[in-house]
Design an enzyme around this catalytic site. Structure first.
Site, PDB file in Angstrom:
ATOM      1  NE  ARG A 188      -2.381  -1.281   3.347  1.00 48.39           N
ATOM      2  CZ  ARG A 188      -2.811  -1.703   4.451  1.00 48.39           C
ATOM      3  NH1 ARG A 188      -4.178  -2.204   4.377  1.00 48.39           N
ATOM      4  NH2 ARG A 188      -2.206  -2.007   5.522  1.00 48.39           N
ATOM      5  CD  GLU A 219      -1.025  -6.110  16.767  1.00 51.22           C
ATOM      6  OE1 GLU A 219      -1.945  -6.747  17.526  1.00 51.22           O
ATOM      7  OE2 GLU A 219      -1.382  -5.311  16.179  1.00 51.22           O
TER       8      GLU A 219
END
Length: 177
Positions: free
Chosen positions: A61, A98
């Protein structure tokens, strides 16, 4: 800064990708010609006097926002890719997520020590990808003049993480608190 209503053109998707998460869908902003143009113009305008010679955008992106910002700034565009995507010698930087870790790579000849580099991406959340890109820029000996984002998840404190590796200007069009 632009008076365009960036936040009003971003769609909230509740419980995506999992319950309790509100996903901020920027495709509704980017599909609008005025929204896309305002996004690129606002980021480019903020950094127009920074002497930018290269814009780095992370896969994938970051390509959508970074490449047109580079065009507007009359700078080169350097893609930061996932491992195995670039065909020549690369420099790499790993970073934590994460749920594990990842890595970004840039061609070893993409950035010169005298380059003034701007990192551009659609989103900064925890700051891990931005940190990795900043560390990559340091490997080249170039100057990191700033980071420009369409959206910042400010409640995750990405600026604190970024400040650990650079004092470059961090700019975002939308801050989600």
């Amino acid at each position: 800064m632009s008076s365009f209503d960036f936040e009003g053109h971003i769609t909230d998707i509740v419980d995506y990708p999992k319950p309790g998460v509100v996903f901020k869908d920027i495709t509704t902003l980017l599909k609008d010609p005025d929204g896309f143009e305002a996004t690129i113009d606002a980021i480019a305008e903020h950094f127009k006097d920074a002497g930018v010679t290269k814009v780095v955008g992370a896969e994938a992106r970051g390509f959508m926002i970074g490449a047109p910002v580079a065009y507007r700034l009359h700078a080169g565009f350097v893609p930061a890719r996932k491992p195995g995507k670039l065909p020549r010698e690369v420099r790499s930087e790993s970073y934590d997520l994460e749920y594990g870790s990842d890595e970004l790579q840039i061609h070893a000849d993409a950035i010169e020590p005298d380059d003034m580099v701007l990192i551009v991406d659609d989103l900064v959340a925890t700051g891990g990808t931005a940190e990795a890109q900043a560390k990559l820029i340091k490997q080249f000996g170039a100057s990191l003049v700033g980071m420009g984002f369409l959206m910042e998840l400010a409640f995750l404190n990405p600026r604190q993480a970024i400040a650990k590796v650079t004092d470059a200007d961090v700019f975002s069009l939308v801050q989600v608190r």
